[in-house]
Design a protein around this motif. Sequence first.
Motif, PDB file in Angstrom:
ATOM      1  N   CYS A   1       0.808  -1.226   0.000  1.00 42.99           N
ATOM      2  CA  CYS A   1       0.000   0.000   0.000  1.00 42.99           C
ATOM      3  C   CYS A   1       0.835   1.268   0.000  1.00 42.99           C
TER       4      CYS A   1
ATOM      5  N   SER B   1       2.143   2.961  -2.387  1.00 41.94           N
ATOM      6  CA  SER B   1       1.745   3.924  -3.424  1.00 41.94           C
ATOM      7  C   SER B   1       0.473   4.693  -3.050  1.00 41.94           C
ATOM      8  N   SER B   2      -0.373   4.131  -2.208  1.00 40.06           N
ATOM      9  CA  SER B   2      -1.608   4.825  -1.821  1.00 40.06           C
ATOM     10  C   SER B   2      -1.559   5.345  -0.379  1.00 40.06           C
TER      11      SER B   2
END
Length: 174
Positions: free
Chosen positions: A95, A97-98
Amino acid sequence: MSYMNRIWYYVFRWYAVAIKLISQKGYDKWIVRAHKKAGVIFIGSPEYIDSHSHLDPSGGLTIMGGVVISTNVIILTHDWSFLRGLIAINKVNECISSFHALAYNSVSIGENSFIGAGAVILPGTKIGKSCIIGAGSVVKGNIPDYSIAVGNPCKIINDTRKFGEKILVRSKES
């Protein structure tokens, strides 16, 4: 917030508290200046922001005109508790990247709304215009215009227009 803005925030905040002894109007002006330096977006002028409240603009915080923020209110625009869940299932790297989208979520407070003492406003909350948030309430999500909301979790219990009508009737009876 940049290092210099952080310094100016604390200078303006200190000055606001000091000038409050002399002038409420001066306090209001300087506490808004301090929060602007921290990154709070004001559209119009708030009616009052207590110096013992914490406003976190890191994920975006917009406050409209006429808003009252009572003592010990906490407004959060970030939440890293999701990391505990990802760590628990060993999936943090999936996660990355988010991360920003998961951690930060803006808050907005509509014009002429009142936030009661000790209320906690959580990330992603949108409070409509002319709302009353009761003391000690924990607010998450959308609170429609003219709502009176109280409790933990916060629940809508009335409409400020109906509340205003009752006050008007009582004042005429006195």
